[in-house]
Design a protein around this motif. Structure first.
Motif, PDB file in Angstrom:
ATOM      1  N   ASN A  86       0.854  -1.193   0.000  1.00 53.43           N
ATOM      2  CA  ASN A  86       0.000   0.000   0.000  1.00 53.43           C
ATOM      3  C   ASN A  86       0.894   1.249   0.000  1.00 53.43           C
ATOM      4  OD1 ASN A  86      -2.344  -1.671   0.268  1.00 53.43           O
ATOM      5  ND2 ASN A  86      -1.919  -1.811   2.451  1.00 53.43           N
ATOM      6  N   PRO A  87       1.558   1.516  -1.105  1.00 55.40           N
ATOM      7  CA  PRO A  87       2.633   2.526  -1.151  1.00 55.40           C
ATOM      8  C   PRO A  87       2.136   3.928  -0.792  1.00 55.40           C
ATOM      9  CG  PRO A  87       1.969   1.870  -3.369  1.00 55.40           C
ATOM     10  CD  PRO A  87       1.306   0.926  -2.429  1.00 55.40           C
ATOM     11  N   ARG A  88       3.012   4.659  -0.062  1.00 53.98           N
ATOM     12  CA  ARG A  88       2.604   5.936   0.556  1.00 53.98           C
ATOM     13  C   ARG A  88       3.033   7.140  -0.262  1.00 53.98           C
ATOM     14  NH1 ARG A  88       1.636   3.081   5.564  1.00 53.98           N
ATOM     15  NH2 ARG A  88       1.667   1.018   4.633  1.00 53.98           N
ATOM     16  N   ALA A 128      -3.010  -6.999   3.591  1.00 56.03           N
ATOM     17  CA  ALA A 128      -2.667  -7.230   2.189  1.00 56.03           C
ATOM     18  C   ALA A 128      -3.922  -7.124   1.336  1.00 56.03           C
ATOM     19  CB  ALA A 128      -2.028  -8.613   2.027  1.00 56.03           C
ATOM     20  N   HIS A 129      -3.763  -6.485   0.187  1.00 53.86           N
ATOM     21  CA  HIS A 129      -4.884  -6.274  -0.736  1.00 53.86           C
ATOM     22  C   HIS A 129      -5.529  -7.609  -1.117  1.00 53.86           C
ATOM     23  CE1 HIS A 129      -7.144  -4.744  -4.102  1.00 53.86           C
ATOM     24  NE2 HIS A 129      -6.349  -5.273  -5.013  1.00 53.86           N
ATOM     25  N   HIS A 132     -10.387  -1.737  -0.980  1.00 58.57           N
ATOM     26  CA  HIS A 132      -9.377  -0.694  -0.746  1.00 58.57           C
ATOM     27  C   HIS A 132      -9.556  -0.007   0.609  1.00 58.57           C
ATOM     28  CE1 HIS A 132      -8.050  -0.046  -5.221  1.00 58.57           C
ATOM     29  NE2 HIS A 132      -7.503  -1.097  -4.653  1.00 58.57           N
ATOM     30  N   GLU A 133     -10.792   0.110   1.054  1.00 56.97           N
ATOM     31  CA  GLU A 133     -11.009   0.737   2.371  1.00 56.97           C
ATOM     32  C   GLU A 133     -10.469  -0.151   3.492  1.00 56.97           C
ATOM     33  OE1 GLU A 133     -11.663   3.735   2.327  1.00 56.97           O
ATOM     34  OE2 GLU A 133     -12.227   3.735   0.204  1.00 56.97           O
ATOM     35  N   LEU A 134     -10.559  -1.468   3.299  1.00 55.24           N
ATOM     36  CA  LEU A 134     -10.015  -2.391   4.315  1.00 55.24           C
ATOM     37  C   LEU A 134      -8.497  -2.270   4.403  1.00 55.24           C
ATOM     38  CD1 LEU A 134     -12.013  -5.727   3.728  1.00 55.24           C
ATOM     39  CD2 LEU A 134     -12.327  -4.064   5.575  1.00 55.24           C
ATOM     40  N   LEU A 148      -9.202 -11.737   9.011  1.00 58.68           N
ATOM     41  CA  LEU A 148      -8.445 -10.677   8.336  1.00 58.68           C
ATOM     42  C   LEU A 148      -7.843  -9.686   9.336  1.00 58.68           C
ATOM     43  CD1 LEU A 148      -7.809  -9.417   5.462  1.00 58.68           C
ATOM     44  CD2 LEU A 148      -9.809  -7.962   5.848  1.00 58.68           C
ATOM     45  N   GLY A 149      -8.485  -9.628  10.531  1.00 58.36           N
ATOM     46  CA  GLY A 149      -8.084  -8.603  11.494  1.00 58.36           C
ATOM     47  C   GLY A 149      -8.875  -7.322  11.318  1.00 58.36           C
TER      48      GLY A 149
END
Lengths: 393, 393
Positions: B72-74, B281-282, B272-274, B349-350
């Motif tokens: 999830n690059p910043r 991880a996507h 994407h919101e998760l 998933l957490g």
């Protein structure tokens, strides 16, 4: 899986009325003076040529034109085209037609900047170092030349049919409007469909193991053709059937279904002698040759032919006698070809068994071997011609 | 079939040891000063980075480097990269890593020549007019970013995950060596596989009728993933399994399996919101969301889900109750995901059910609707999150 390079940079513009974008696309790819290259009168009569010219006019692009490409395109017209391009300062070739027209355009494209005979590149492996850019407006779903770097042309003297391949010959853009294929007669539609399926089979039969992704992609194209071809023949104006076939034709031959594996291409080489000698349609020749080739080679990898039978033709696997399943799949292919109106033996094609010796000799293998799946001798090829000559359902 | 443009000009170099060609490829595409952009230390530790540098050295190409790309690059690292490129006169970006690294590279590539904030392009539809050329050396089969024009990045402030797409962001070349993926842990392998399958399903579920060719191509990729993923997990060093998955990942997302039809993409947006909120991880997020989405929408087109069940999962068609077959296919998908070690509900998933309101709000749909297959309201999305939260086998 073998190492591979995959490169398919052509921009495809697909759908209704897309031929009106020809001028815009030529401009995008830097053309300023175009040779419009086309075949018979049908592109003229249908109004397609006028539409393309209007599109070039609207984009302010000058053009000259050269018609008369025949099926199995000839070197004689190509020499004319090269001279015309040089005299007129053409910098972009726009092919309006089917595979023959595109292949002729590619020959002109490589011939214009070459200081010698364009034929030097055909059948010799000589590398193309320069070529004019090409664009296409496709009118027949068959050859896949709109998305490939390959070109096959015929030298009139001696009826030699030879090919060349280079990334430089890949069209910059290809415009595919399925409506343009709706006027094709049933026979030509079936010839095109056979050619498309043959392009897949040449890749499907491989000695490379465990290339599931390309196997499955091959089967995807074949299953589509089996569904859509009879629809297009029964309902020539069925846009959806024509669209699926047209895109399948491109996918079948830009090599997305062939990467990472050895390929065969013997059926094409064996067929080329038929269309060179009898001037028959390439697809019709393939319909006669390819099932015969399959019958001759299937024992080389019975399970691969059984896989085709089960996954493509829906046969039930005979786990006790896999050969039976393999042969059933080949029989299904020949029946399918017959059902769409293709010839399945020499008589139906207009070929003659007594020419086999001549056909084999012209292939020029001599004492060597050819083909990626099974290496065939001249004698093997003679046997395949004989199987093809006498095939029945 | 809908009209479409298909354009995938990336040159793919696939196979063992192909990373040694990085320098040659950068040179071919005109790079003279390269930013090597990479992620964690694994590219360093494995020796891959040294190999790539040696290849650049051998081709006489100068380079600077920037590591530290996170999943999830910043945006924060991207700003650094843009500044570095400007200061050092970088004219080519070479991404050495997975999808996050490539997406970060694309953001830098469009940011360098842009006189403003690169974030302006993300989630806004603003058209990219210029970008530095990119090449990739891929280390994870998942995102398909190596063959696409898309980039997804996360703005740290507010954890906003947004995307951009442009043909200018398509890599000039991508080097794919399956050996580089053999060291991936089982969990990451499964996350990648899930992402690949999700890219296909987003295209498979369409309201466009009679697109047999793309349906079949979609199924080809899915069938390959179902065969090869468990093999790669059981035998991490199985080159053939890794190779099939790696190429399937590219084919799944360069749009060859999606042209000519409406696509959905709701599952990606919902996921994407998760991953933005929990930094999961996507692929893992998709494993939880996509079957839940399927259960919520399947009645919109029961026969399409039945087709998936029969053709992809090998279910027997229930001609009397097609709904049963549709649901069986979805159950097969969830079971498959579970079998490869993916989470199938929020707990695994957490994620937390009590966050659903927040997740829906962050999607920002408000009173509108989103998605190409079934148009979903905020309320629908909340329901899908709830199904996902409580799913079991």
């Amino acid at each position: 899986m073998d190492n591979f390079q995959f490169y398919s940079p052509t921009e495809f513009i697909f759908g209704r009325d897309t031929e009106t974008k020809a001028g815009e696309m030529v401009k995008k790819y830097g053309g300023t003076k175009v040779l419009i290259h086309y075949g018979s009168g049908s592109a003229v009569k249908s109004g397609l040529l006028d539409c393309v010219k209007a599109s070039l006019d609207a984009s302010g692009i000058a053009y000259t034109e050269l018609g008369g490409v025949q099926p199995n395109p000839r070197d004689t017209l190509i020499y004319k085209g090269i001279e015309l391009c040089r005299n007129e300062g053409v910098d972009f070739i726009l092919s309006v037609g089917g595979g023959s027209c595109i292949d002729s355009s590619k020959a002109i494209a490589l011939g214009v900047p070459y200081n010698g005979d364009f034929w030097d590149f055909y059948g010799t492996g000589k590398e193309v170092e320069k070529a004019l850019p090409i664009g296409t407006v496709l009118t027949i779903a068959a050859a896949g030349s709109e998305g490939s770097g390959a070109s096959v042309v015929t030298k009139e003297e001696g009826s030699l049919k030879r090919d060349v391949g280079s990334d430089l010959l890949r069209p910059r853009f290809s415009i595919l409007d399925p409506v343009l294929t709706c006027s094709l007669p049933a026979y030509q539609t079936a010839c095109g469909a056979t050619d498309i399926m043959a392009h897949v089979f040449e890749r499907y039969f491989t000695n490379t193991r465990e290339v599931e992704i390309t196997d499955r992609l091959c089967e995807a194209v074949l299953l589509t053709m089996i569904k859509e071809t009879p629809r297009a023949i029964a309902q020539p104006d069925n846009y959806e059937a024509r669209a699926n076939i047209m895109w399948a034709g491109t996918v079948a031959h830009n090599d997305i279904v062939g990467v990472g594996r050895s390929q065969d291409w013997n059926s094409h080489a064996i067929e080329h002698e038929l269309s060179a000698l009898y001037d028959c349609a390439h697809g019709a020749g393939l319909a006669v040759i390819m099932p015969a080739w399959m019958e001759f080679v299937y024992k080389h990898d019975v399970m691969r032919f059984a896989q085709m039978a089960v996954r493509v033709w829906g046969c039930h696997m005979n786990f006790e006698f896999p050969d039976e399943t393999a042969l059933e799949g080949i029989a299904c292919f020949r029946s399918f070809l017959h059902s769409i109106g293709m010839p399945i033996n020499f008589e139906q094609l207009g070929a003659r068994e007594e020419d086999i010796h001549k056909l084999v000799k012209k292939m020029g293998i001599g004492d060597g071997k050819t083909g990626g799946f099974v290496h065939l001798t001249s004698q093997d090829i003679a046997t395949i011609y004989r199987i093809a000559a006498n095939a029945g359902l």
